[in-house]
Design a protein around this motif. Sequence first.
Motif, PDB file in Angstrom:
ATOM      1  N   SER A 187       0.846  -1.196   0.000  1.00 57.40           N
ATOM      2  CA  SER A 187       0.000   0.000   0.000  1.00 57.40           C
ATOM      3  C   SER A 187       0.875   1.237   0.000  1.00 57.40           C
ATOM      4  CB  SER A 187      -0.916   0.020   1.228  1.00 57.40           C
ATOM      5  OG  SER A 187      -1.609   1.255   1.305  1.00 57.40           O
ATOM      6  N   LEU A 188       0.627   2.124  -0.948  1.00 58.75           N
ATOM      7  CA  LEU A 188       1.404   3.360  -1.048  1.00 58.75           C
ATOM      8  C   LEU A 188       0.732   4.506  -0.301  1.00 58.75           C
ATOM      9  CD1 LEU A 188       2.605   3.109  -4.747  1.00 58.75           C
ATOM     10  CD2 LEU A 188       3.967   2.804  -2.659  1.00 58.75           C
ATOM     11  N   LYS A 189      -0.316   4.200   0.461  1.00 57.01           N
ATOM     12  CA  LYS A 189      -0.899   5.222   1.328  1.00 57.01           C
ATOM     13  C   LYS A 189       0.099   5.551   2.436  1.00 57.01           C
ATOM     14  CE  LYS A 189      -5.717   3.786   0.618  1.00 57.01           C
ATOM     15  NZ  LYS A 189      -6.932   3.239   1.277  1.00 57.01           N
ATOM     16  N   GLU A 190       0.024   6.767   2.949  1.00 58.56           N
ATOM     17  CA  GLU A 190       0.926   7.156   4.027  1.00 58.56           C
ATOM     18  C   GLU A 190       0.684   6.276   5.244  1.00 58.56           C
ATOM     19  OE1 GLU A 190       1.020  10.957   6.830  1.00 58.56           O
ATOM     20  OE2 GLU A 190       1.836  11.426   4.842  1.00 58.56           O
ATOM     21  N   PRO A 191       1.705   5.561   5.721  1.00 55.14           N
ATOM     22  CA  PRO A 191       1.497   4.665   6.864  1.00 55.14           C
ATOM     23  C   PRO A 191       1.275   5.436   8.160  1.00 55.14           C
ATOM     24  CG  PRO A 191       3.814   4.717   6.265  1.00 55.14           C
ATOM     25  CD  PRO A 191       3.081   5.511   5.218  1.00 55.14           C
ATOM     26  N   ASN A 192       0.578   4.811   9.075  1.00 50.13           N
ATOM     27  CA  ASN A 192       0.307   5.411  10.384  1.00 50.13           C
ATOM     28  C   ASN A 192       0.864   4.473  11.446  1.00 50.13           C
ATOM     29  OD1 ASN A 192      -0.655   6.967  12.490  1.00 50.13           O
ATOM     30  ND2 ASN A 192      -2.742   6.161  12.355  1.00 50.13           N
ATOM     31  N   ARG A 193       2.135   4.665  11.782  1.00 49.98           N
ATOM     32  CA  ARG A 193       2.807   3.804  12.754  1.00 49.98           C
ATOM     33  C   ARG A 193       3.270   4.634  13.937  1.00 49.98           C
ATOM     34  NH1 ARG A 193       7.459   0.168  10.580  1.00 49.98           N
ATOM     35  NH2 ARG A 193       7.289  -0.588  12.719  1.00 49.98           N
ATOM     36  N   ILE A 194       3.482   3.957  15.061  1.00 46.97           N
ATOM     37  CA  ILE A 194       3.840   4.668  16.292  1.00 46.97           C
ATOM     38  C   ILE A 194       5.293   4.459  16.680  1.00 46.97           C
ATOM     39  CG2 ILE A 194       1.468   4.547  17.122  1.00 46.97           C
ATOM     40  CD1 ILE A 194       2.444   2.247  18.996  1.00 46.97           C
ATOM     41  N   VAL A 195       6.075   3.765  15.847  1.00 48.52           N
ATOM     42  CA  VAL A 195       7.513   3.673  16.067  1.00 48.52           C
ATOM     43  C   VAL A 195       8.190   4.110  14.776  1.00 48.52           C
ATOM     44  CG1 VAL A 195       7.419   1.893  17.842  1.00 48.52           C
ATOM     45  CG2 VAL A 195       7.497   1.221  15.451  1.00 48.52           C
ATOM     46  N   GLY A 196       9.517   4.185  14.789  1.00 48.68           N
ATOM     47  CA  GLY A 196      10.215   4.725  13.621  1.00 48.68           C
ATOM     48  C   GLY A 196      10.005   6.220  13.527  1.00 48.68           C
ATOM     49  N   GLU A 197      10.053   6.885  14.680  1.00 51.60           N
ATOM     50  CA  GLU A 197       9.790   8.326  14.724  1.00 51.60           C
ATOM     51  C   GLU A 197      10.985   9.127  15.235  1.00 51.60           C
ATOM     52  OE1 GLU A 197       5.021   8.434  15.650  1.00 51.60           O
ATOM     53  OE2 GLU A 197       6.362   8.035  17.345  1.00 51.60           O
ATOM     54  N   LEU A 198      12.057   8.442  15.665  1.00 51.42           N
ATOM     55  CA  LEU A 198      13.231   9.152  16.173  1.00 51.42           C
ATOM     56  C   LEU A 198      14.472   8.582  15.503  1.00 51.42           C
ATOM     57  CD1 LEU A 198      13.853  10.255  19.834  1.00 51.42           C
ATOM     58  CD2 LEU A 198      15.722   9.465  18.391  1.00 51.42           C
ATOM     59  N   LEU A 199      15.195   9.443  14.834  1.00 52.95           N
ATOM     60  CA  LEU A 199      16.415   9.055  14.118  1.00 52.95           C
ATOM     61  C   LEU A 199      17.620   9.609  14.870  1.00 52.95           C
ATOM     62  CD1 LEU A 199      17.634   7.723  11.573  1.00 52.95           C
ATOM     63  CD2 LEU A 199      17.425   9.938  10.426  1.00 52.95           C
ATOM     64  N   GLN A 200      18.484   8.702  15.326  1.00 54.43           N
ATOM     65  CA  GLN A 200      19.661   9.101  16.088  1.00 54.43           C
ATOM     66  C   GLN A 200      20.681   9.801  15.178  1.00 54.43           C
ATOM     67  OE1 GLN A 200      19.701   8.949  19.213  1.00 54.43           O
ATOM     68  NE2 GLN A 200      18.382   7.283  19.887  1.00 54.43           N
ATOM     69  N   PRO A 201      21.627  10.544  15.765  1.00 50.39           N
ATOM     70  CA  PRO A 201      22.627  11.251  14.949  1.00 50.39           C
ATOM     71  C   PRO A 201      23.380  10.333  13.985  1.00 50.39           C
ATOM     72  CG  PRO A 201      22.692  12.076  17.188  1.00 50.39           C
ATOM     73  CD  PRO A 201      21.739  10.914  17.197  1.00 50.39           C
ATOM     74  N   GLY A 202      23.687   9.100  14.416  1.00 50.96           N
ATOM     75  CA  GLY A 202      24.368   8.167  13.510  1.00 50.96           C
ATOM     76  C   GLY A 202      23.519   7.813  12.310  1.00 50.96           C
ATOM     77  N   GLY A 203      22.192   7.835  12.476  1.00 48.91           N
ATOM     78  CA  GLY A 203      21.288   7.606  11.359  1.00 48.91           C
ATOM     79  C   GLY A 203      21.197   8.808  10.443  1.00 48.91           C
ATOM     80  N   VAL A 204      21.218  10.002  11.031  1.00 54.46           N
ATOM     81  CA  VAL A 204      21.217  11.234  10.230  1.00 54.46           C
ATOM     82  C   VAL A 204      22.467  11.276   9.352  1.00 54.46           C
ATOM     83  CG1 VAL A 204      21.316  13.755  10.328  1.00 54.46           C
ATOM     84  CG2 VAL A 204      19.830  12.515  11.919  1.00 54.46           C
ATOM     85  N   SER A 205      23.603  10.897   9.936  1.00 49.43           N
ATOM     86  CA  SER A 205      24.864  10.876   9.182  1.00 49.43           C
ATOM     87  C   SER A 205      24.787   9.898   8.011  1.00 49.43           C
ATOM     88  CB  SER A 205      26.012  10.491  10.117  1.00 49.43           C
ATOM     89  OG  SER A 205      27.230  10.361   9.419  1.00 49.43           O
ATOM     90  N   ALA A 206      24.216   8.705   8.261  1.00 49.89           N
ATOM     91  CA  ALA A 206      24.082   7.709   7.187  1.00 49.89           C
ATOM     92  C   ALA A 206      23.135   8.196   6.103  1.00 49.89           C
ATOM     93  CB  ALA A 206      23.577   6.385   7.776  1.00 49.89           C
ATOM     94  N   LEU A 207      22.060   8.881   6.503  1.00 50.75           N
ATOM     95  CA  LEU A 207      21.104   9.415   5.536  1.00 50.75           C
ATOM     96  C   LEU A 207      21.785  10.432   4.618  1.00 50.75           C
ATOM     97  CD1 LEU A 207      18.055   8.779   5.189  1.00 50.75           C
ATOM     98  CD2 LEU A 207      17.576  10.908   6.391  1.00 50.75           C
ATOM     99  N   GLU A 208      22.680  11.223   5.186  1.00 50.95           N
ATOM    100  CA  GLU A 208      23.441  12.186   4.382  1.00 50.95           C
ATOM    101  C   GLU A 208      24.343  11.459   3.387  1.00 50.95           C
ATOM    102  OE1 GLU A 208      25.424  14.425   7.388  1.00 50.95           O
ATOM    103  OE2 GLU A 208      23.666  15.672   7.847  1.00 50.95           O
ATOM    104  N   LYS A 209      24.990  10.379   3.835  1.00 48.08           N
ATOM    105  CA  LYS A 209      25.868   9.604   2.941  1.00 48.08           C
ATOM    106  C   LYS A 209      25.085   9.014   1.768  1.00 48.08           C
ATOM    107  CE  LYS A 209      29.415   8.206   6.305  1.00 48.08           C
ATOM    108  NZ  LYS A 209      28.986   8.934   7.503  1.00 48.08           N
ATOM    109  N   LEU A 210      23.819   8.673   2.016  1.00 50.12           N
ATOM    110  CA  LEU A 210      22.985   8.087   0.971  1.00 50.12           C
ATOM    111  C   LEU A 210      22.401   9.134   0.025  1.00 50.12           C
ATOM    112  CD1 LEU A 210      21.049   5.482   3.162  1.00 50.12           C
ATOM    113  CD2 LEU A 210      22.794   4.973   1.443  1.00 50.12           C
ATOM    114  N   GLY A 211      22.544  10.405   0.374  1.00 51.84           N
ATOM    115  CA  GLY A 211      21.968  11.468  -0.444  1.00 51.84           C
ATOM    116  C   GLY A 211      20.483  11.651  -0.211  1.00 51.84           C
TER     117      GLY A 211
END
Length: 497
Positions: free
Chosen positions: A50-74
């Motif tokens: 389903s390509l509808k916007e999901p409504n989940r209650i976890v996966g809401e906080l991204l740690q700094p190490g994740g932010v850094s990886a997201l930058e590496k991925l563009g």
Amino acid sequence: MDLQTQTAREQRRRLHHEADVVVVGAGIFGCAVAFALAKQGRSVILLEKSLKEPNRIVGELLQPGGVSALEKLGLSDCLEGIDSIPVEGYQIVYYGDSVNIPYPPGAGATLDGGIEGSRNEKSERPKGRSFHHGRFIGQLRRACAKQPNITIVETEATETITSTKSPQILGVKSLTKNPETGEKQDDFYFGQLTIVADGYASKFRKQYIGKDVVVKSKFYALELIDCPMPAPNHGIVILGDASPVLLYQIGTHETRALIDVPENTPTAAAAVGGVRAHLRNVILPSLPKIVQPCFEAALADGKIPPSMPNSWLPPSTQTQQGLVILGDAMNMRHPLTGGGMTVAFNDVVLLSTLLSPERIPNLGDTAKITSAMKEFHWKRKGLSSIINILAQALYALFAANDKQLKALQKGCFAYFQRGGNCIDGPVGLLAGIIRQPFVLFYHFFAVALLSIWIVMQNTMGSILGIWKFPLAVEQSALIFWKACVVIFPFIFSELRT
């Protein structure tokens, strides 16, 4: 790649359902790995039920190490335009007392361990981000939709397709809704490599991974509106007689409250009013006073709050030809520390390096893929094992349900109160910034020794209490044994294949 070749590849994906890679699941891991491989020139089909916007209650906080990886991925732009909130660290509230544990100073995380940048107080401290999960997923999917080497298809993958001549997986069978009739019909998608990332409730896991998911509690969620925070821009962990409560902002006006409720909690039993009664009678009085009115208002709708199982699944190596299962489908940890997305994005950074065209020109080369996946399994542990072990061990302490765990919980809070490296080390591990497993081992047993010291002091009291020494020794031995029982099973689970 010229436009004609690109168009031909796109038509091959659309008309013939063939690509270099088929990715099952357009969630956190699926979107990131599809984008990373497409940037390398791979042709990718991304399947999502389903390509509808999901409504989940976890996966809401991204740690700094994740932010850094997201930058590496563009993909760092995906954090913009969704009312995301900067996160500067944590605050621990222990029976009303609090201590702030900001992220340690330093520029960011490296892939091979340590901390980049200067280690002085004037260094800029890294930040995480928190947000509505669905909005973030929407941004990731839009980024994939803009990538010319990706075709996104709304279809439900149901089973893998296996070669009749070998155990090679050729792709997946799916059910696609016919827009004219509204009925679902069989569909087939083929790739040299199939990556399954269909999340915590994976339908493919049982067939290819011989490990069971362990669930001992659930997170129940409330959304607090315009709630004053004891420590703005911080994740807040509230500890008391009940299991832990997490508070963090997910928007300018919204704050998420996650309440851990272990299985068979007496105060949440149906006979005494169920989960809502537990939240009102046990959790509400334990919260900071400034939070209580908003928490009570969120309970006023009379509904049972949405929930998610808190799952534990140790990682696995896989040798199935043509198929890998990754993301939460392969490895999960308790979401208390908010490390899931950080593990996922760093896994994608590492995986895309190991599967790069320079290393593996042809993704149909099963021998090279198998070798790369074995390397991936062990290299990822520099980060994933830390976050996995830390999440499970901290949850055991924070949800303490016996005398020894309560002593360790008290010692953990006292350890944070000491400040300095007693904060920088643990929160650097949690943030995905420090990637040295021994640092986790050191701090965990430093907490255990401090807990023992506190118990010795409280048991013996003054010098006149020397006669209580045998009792203090006995209690100390039990605490140290409990610390070993808590952490070593998780360490051993990371050492298995």
